[in-house]
Design a protein around this motif. Structure first.
Motif, PDB file in Angstrom:
ATOM      1  N   ALA A 138      -8.840   8.890  12.650  1.00 60.23           N
ATOM      2  CA  ALA A 138      -8.072   8.647  11.726  1.00 60.23           C
ATOM      3  C   ALA A 138      -7.032   7.404  12.209  1.00 60.23           C
ATOM      4  O   ALA A 138      -6.996   7.106  10.427  1.00 60.23           O
ATOM      5  CB  ALA A 138      -7.238  10.595  11.387  1.00 60.23           C
ATOM      6  N   LEU A 139      -6.697   7.281  12.882  1.00 54.80           N
ATOM      7  CA  LEU A 139      -5.368   6.785  12.777  1.00 54.80           C
ATOM      8  C   LEU A 139      -6.350   5.127  12.547  1.00 54.80           C
ATOM      9  O   LEU A 139      -5.906   4.182  12.118  1.00 54.80           O
ATOM     10  CB  LEU A 139      -4.755   6.378  14.272  1.00 54.80           C
ATOM     11  N   ASP A 140      -7.574   5.167  13.681  1.00 54.71           N
ATOM     12  CA  ASP A 140      -8.015   3.701  13.421  1.00 54.71           C
ATOM     13  C   ASP A 140      -8.641   3.838  11.907  1.00 54.71           C
ATOM     14  O   ASP A 140      -8.863   2.610  11.441  1.00 54.71           O
ATOM     15  CB  ASP A 140      -9.645   3.573  14.352  1.00 54.71           C
ATOM     16  N   THR A 141      -9.234   4.597  10.905  1.00 53.58           N
ATOM     17  CA  THR A 141      -9.647   4.428   9.202  1.00 53.58           C
ATOM     18  C   THR A 141      -8.132   4.565   8.725  1.00 53.58           C
ATOM     19  O   THR A 141      -8.304   2.745   8.238  1.00 53.58           O
ATOM     20  CB  THR A 141      -9.802   5.949   9.377  1.00 53.58           C
ATOM     21  N   ALA A 142      -7.108   4.359   9.111  1.00 61.88           N
ATOM     22  CA  ALA A 142      -5.974   4.169   8.493  1.00 61.88           C
ATOM     23  C   ALA A 142      -5.675   2.686   8.614  1.00 61.88           C
ATOM     24  O   ALA A 142      -5.641   1.520   7.241  1.00 61.88           O
ATOM     25  CB  ALA A 142      -4.991   4.993   8.564  1.00 61.88           C
ATOM     26  N   CYS A 143      -5.631   2.346   9.594  1.00 58.75           N
ATOM     27  CA  CYS A 143      -5.015   0.507  10.640  1.00 58.75           C
ATOM     28  C   CYS A 143      -6.197   0.215   9.593  1.00 58.75           C
ATOM     29  O   CYS A 143      -6.016  -1.083   8.806  1.00 58.75           O
ATOM     30  CB  CYS A 143      -5.483   1.218  11.766  1.00 58.75           C
ATOM     31  N   GLN A 144      -7.665  -0.028   9.595  1.00 54.04           N
ATOM     32  CA  GLN A 144      -9.041  -0.508   8.981  1.00 54.04           C
ATOM     33  C   GLN A 144      -8.599  -1.027   7.209  1.00 54.04           C
ATOM     34  O   GLN A 144      -8.422  -1.926   7.004  1.00 54.04           O
ATOM     35  CB  GLN A 144     -10.497   0.521   9.359  1.00 54.04           C
ATOM     36  N   ALA A 145      -8.079   0.459   7.156  1.00 50.54           N
ATOM     37  CA  ALA A 145      -7.892   0.114   5.658  1.00 50.54           C
ATOM     38  C   ALA A 145      -6.568  -0.350   5.756  1.00 50.54           C
ATOM     39  O   ALA A 145      -6.458  -1.098   3.742  1.00 50.54           O
ATOM     40  CB  ALA A 145      -7.555   1.789   4.975  1.00 50.54           C
ATOM     41  N   LEU A 146      -5.289  -0.538   5.649  1.00 51.66           N
ATOM     42  CA  LEU A 146      -4.435  -1.779   5.935  1.00 51.66           C
ATOM     43  C   LEU A 146      -4.646  -3.507   6.119  1.00 51.66           C
ATOM     44  O   LEU A 146      -4.471  -4.141   5.695  1.00 51.66           O
ATOM     45  CB  LEU A 146      -3.144  -0.844   7.005  1.00 51.66           C
ATOM     46  N   GLU A 147      -5.624  -3.142   7.231  1.00 57.20           N
ATOM     47  CA  GLU A 147      -6.073  -4.414   7.860  1.00 57.20           C
ATOM     48  C   GLU A 147      -6.549  -5.233   6.266  1.00 57.20           C
ATOM     49  O   GLU A 147      -6.233  -6.815   6.507  1.00 57.20           O
ATOM     50  CB  GLU A 147      -6.316  -4.597   8.865  1.00 57.20           C
ATOM     51  N   THR A 148      -7.569  -4.585   6.025  1.00 56.33           N
ATOM     52  CA  THR A 148      -8.091  -5.588   5.020  1.00 56.33           C
ATOM     53  C   THR A 148      -7.633  -5.621   3.528  1.00 56.33           C
ATOM     54  O   THR A 148      -7.772  -6.633   2.992  1.00 56.33           O
ATOM     55  CB  THR A 148      -8.932  -4.603   3.778  1.00 56.33           C
ATOM     56  N   VAL A 204       0.224  -0.778  -6.784  1.00 58.27           N
ATOM     57  CA  VAL A 204      -0.223  -1.237  -4.884  1.00 58.27           C
ATOM     58  C   VAL A 204      -1.201  -1.694  -5.444  1.00 58.27           C
ATOM     59  O   VAL A 204      -2.510  -1.807  -5.764  1.00 58.27           O
ATOM     60  CB  VAL A 204      -0.041   0.020  -4.340  1.00 58.27           C
ATOM     61  N   ASP A 205      -2.045  -2.087  -4.217  1.00 56.99           N
ATOM     62  CA  ASP A 205      -3.145  -2.700  -3.919  1.00 56.99           C
ATOM     63  C   ASP A 205      -4.070  -2.312  -3.050  1.00 56.99           C
ATOM     64  O   ASP A 205      -5.464  -2.102  -2.773  1.00 56.99           O
ATOM     65  CB  ASP A 205      -3.134  -4.576  -2.902  1.00 56.99           C
ATOM     66  N   GLY A 206      -3.546  -0.448  -2.569  1.00 60.51           N
ATOM     67  CA  GLY A 206      -3.819   0.086  -1.308  1.00 60.51           C
ATOM     68  C   GLY A 206      -3.690   1.485  -1.617  1.00 60.51           C
ATOM     69  O   GLY A 206      -2.505   1.710  -1.338  1.00 60.51           O
ATOM     70  N   CYS A 207      -3.985   2.137  -1.021  1.00 57.01           N
ATOM     71  CA  CYS A 207      -4.122   3.672  -1.121  1.00 57.01           C
ATOM     72  C   CYS A 207      -4.361   4.907   0.088  1.00 57.01           C
ATOM     73  O   CYS A 207      -5.755   4.382   0.188  1.00 57.01           O
ATOM     74  CB  CYS A 207      -3.876   4.933  -1.956  1.00 57.01           C
ATOM     75  N   VAL A 208      -3.593   5.001   1.746  1.00 58.52           N
ATOM     76  CA  VAL A 208      -4.529   5.218   2.694  1.00 58.52           C
ATOM     77  C   VAL A 208      -3.422   7.318   2.186  1.00 58.52           C
ATOM     78  O   VAL A 208      -2.322   7.527   1.657  1.00 58.52           O
ATOM     79  CB  VAL A 208      -4.174   5.024   4.205  1.00 58.52           C
ATOM     80  N   ALA A 227       1.207  -1.299   0.003  1.00 58.72           N
ATOM     81  CA  ALA A 227       0.059   0.169  -0.144  1.00 58.72           C
ATOM     82  C   ALA A 227       1.296   0.900  -0.437  1.00 58.72           C
ATOM     83  O   ALA A 227       1.599   1.586   0.935  1.00 58.72           O
ATOM     84  CB  ALA A 227      -0.931   0.283   1.287  1.00 58.72           C
ATOM     85  N   TRP A 228       0.579   2.135  -0.869  1.00 53.78           N
ATOM     86  CA  TRP A 228       0.637   3.685  -0.353  1.00 53.78           C
ATOM     87  C   TRP A 228       0.278   4.752   0.252  1.00 53.78           C
ATOM     88  O   TRP A 228      -1.244   4.592   1.329  1.00 53.78           O
ATOM     89  CB  TRP A 228       0.728   4.169  -2.004  1.00 53.78           C
ATOM     90  N   VAL A 229       0.940   5.278   1.384  1.00 57.53           N
ATOM     91  CA  VAL A 229       0.661   6.705   2.228  1.00 57.53           C
ATOM     92  C   VAL A 229       0.584   7.553   1.522  1.00 57.53           C
ATOM     93  O   VAL A 229       2.155   7.831   1.443  1.00 57.53           O
ATOM     94  CB  VAL A 229       0.839   5.894   3.490  1.00 57.53           C
ATOM     95  N   ARG A 286      -9.377   8.016   2.273  1.00 56.76           N
ATOM     96  CA  ARG A 286      -9.218   9.562   3.379  1.00 56.76           C
ATOM     97  C   ARG A 286      -9.077   9.407   4.491  1.00 56.76           C
ATOM     98  O   ARG A 286     -10.482   9.521   5.275  1.00 56.76           O
ATOM     99  CB  ARG A 286      -9.938  10.075   2.667  1.00 56.76           C
ATOM    100  N   ALA A 287      -7.904   9.064   5.496  1.00 50.32           N
ATOM    101  CA  ALA A 287      -8.084   8.830   7.094  1.00 50.32           C
ATOM    102  C   ALA A 287      -8.443  10.262   8.157  1.00 50.32           C
ATOM    103  O   ALA A 287      -9.272  10.007   8.763  1.00 50.32           O
ATOM    104  CB  ALA A 287      -7.379   8.106   7.657  1.00 50.32           C
ATOM    105  N   GLY A 288      -7.602  11.119   7.358  1.00 51.05           N
ATOM    106  CA  GLY A 288      -7.754  12.213   8.264  1.00 51.05           C
ATOM    107  C   GLY A 288      -6.296  12.668   8.257  1.00 51.05           C
ATOM    108  O   GLY A 288      -5.391  11.690   8.331  1.00 51.05           O
TER     109      GLY A 288
END
Length: 462
Positions: A388-398, A186-190, A137-139, A210-212
């Motif tokens: 924002a941290l919760d959202t970003a972590c959840q996106a990476l966990e997927t 990549v497979d995801g972008c946060v 994933a890209w951040v 878009r996590a915040g």
């Protein structure tokens, strides 16, 4: 427990969010290892994050000094950026980082490793995606990172393709010719900004999360030293905070212009800059220099922030309900500044308009008009870093358990034949071929349509 291997380079605005992200993943029960500069080892350790150093403290300082002029001028001097890569051994660093990641990844269970890199700069994650078959994933730390993707893609044919392909060959990977496809493979972008900041400019890529804003409160909170605390005491007029970030990549007139403007309006000022040599030899009366201060503690106590447009400084001011004036030059800063202005949070000037009088006028404006502070207070709840941290972590966990859809394409798309073209495009192509044939016979009469124009029209689909 899964393993997340993260990598980031840059200054506070680039690395601190990755430390916070690694910390958050660790608290969710995962193993998180961050590959970054030795200079951030102590900050990472305080957050309970394991950091694998990619350089020494001395090498990092040399890199920052080299950054100063080269990367600010990337739009006008791509060749200088290519020289920068070679001069600083960037490809050796990519290989070392990949090999360290691969050593860890190969000892973890299949389906339980994710690679996470700073957008289009930490290419070790792309190598790992291909060679190890694990998701990546890209951040994006700020909108300009994805907006500038086409510029990154241009760098490779201009001098970076050969060393990168040589590195790939040593790893048993085929050469890349379609750099745009590979760099975006990549497979995801946060994206580390909120929806309302996204709507103030070019939007994030389709499908991105878009996590915040991801502020690192632990690194920015603490008591002020006595000299700084005295300047923000309730009995004193609120000072202006003057800061241009934690690095050296800065217009050479930035601090001289900023401190002169604060002196012009007769307000006290707190100047926060790690590098004393970036400042005028003598500061005007009423301005006080500190190499570092905890911004989460300081910013709510100042009247306004005069800064360079860095994303974390901008977000910190919003969260603190503090008006902003931005002197924006280079990289992401003008784009951030435009968004802040459209949102009613700040005023800004490009470098071509930096004069003491003009900057002083903007400072007077944001100090006198309460709407700037009210707007920041209204939007402050939208800077919730924990959410924002919760959202970003959840996106990476997927991404866990996901097999990359396919190895990132390494060949350019096949060239279409004339039968694939529309009649108009086929006629244009024939005209171009006739033109080139005439030139080969030695007749150099000027053609009605140049080669470059034909290529441009064909590429545009006309």
């Amino acid at each position: 427990m899964a393993t997340f291997l993260l990598t980031a380079d840059g200054t506070h605005g680039d690395v601190w969010p990755f430390i916070r992200l690694a910390e958050g993943l660790g608290r969710r029960g995962h193993e998180a290892v961050l590959f970054s500069h030795q200079a951030y080892a102590d900050t990472a350790a305080r957050a309970g994050v394991r950091l694998v150093a990619t350089d020494t403290a001395e090498e990092y300082e040399r890199l920052l000094d080299d950054h100063r002029d080269v990367l600010l001028n990337v739009l006008t001097s791509v060749d200088r950026v290519v020289d920068f890569y070679h001069r600083n051994g960037i490809f050796d660093q990519i290989r070392a980082e990949y090999e360290a990641m691969a050593e860890l990844a190969r000892t973890r269970p299949a389906g339980e490793v994710v690679l996470v890199g700073r957008h289009m700069s930490r290419l070790s994650v792309l190598l790992g995606r291909e060679a190890l078959g694990v998701p990546a994933a890209w951040v994006c730390g700020y909108p300009q990172q994805h907006m500038g993707a086409s510029l990154t893609q241009r760098l490779y044919p201009r001098g970076l393709a050969d060393p990168m392909n040589a590195l790939r060959g040593r790893l048993g990977l085929p050469p890349v010719t379609d750099w745009g496809t590979w760099l975006s493979g990549v497979d995801g972008c946060v994206c580390l900004w909120p929806d309302w900041f996204d709507t103030a400019g070019d939007p994030a890529p389709a499908g991105a999360t878009r996590a915040g804003f991801l502020l690192n409160d632990a690194a920015e909170t603490g008591p002020l030293p006595a000299a700084a605390a005295a300047l923000v005491a309730p009995s004193q007029p609120r000072p202006i905070l003057v800061t241009a970030g934690s690095g050296r990549m800065l217009h050479r007139d930035w601090y001289a212009t900023a401190v002169a403007a604060v002196a012009e309006i007769g307000r006290p000022g707190i100047v926060v800059c790690k590098y004393r040599d970036l400042l005028p030899e003598r500061l005007p009366p009423g301005l006080h220099w500190f190499p570092a201060l905890p911004f989460a503690t300081l910013v709510p106590k100042v009247a306004a922030v005069l800064h360079h447009g860095g994303i974390l400084t901008s977000a910190r001011a919003i969260r603190s309900g503090t008006p902003q004036v931005v002197l924006a030059h280079g990289v992401d800063r003008p784009d951030n500044a435009r968004r802040l202005r459209r949102l009613g949070l700040a005023e800004w000037l490009p470098a071509a308009r930096w004069t003491t009088a003009d900057v002083a006028a903007l400072l007077r404006s944001v100090l006198a008009e309460p709407a700037y502070r009210r707007r920041a207070i209204d939007l402050a709840p939208g800077t919730d870093s924990d959410a924002a941290l919760d959202t970003a972590c959840q996106a990476l966990e997927t991404l866990l358990g996901r097999t990359p859809t396919a190895p990132a394409p390494t060949r350019a798309p096949a060239t279409r034949t004339a039968t694939d073209l529309s009649p108009e495009r086929a006629a244009l192509l024939r005209r171009w071929l006739d033109q080139r044939s005439t030139r080969r016979r030695g007749n150099h009469a000027e053609a009605a349509v140049s080669d470059d124009e034909v290529r441009r029209r064909l590429d545009a689909g006309r």
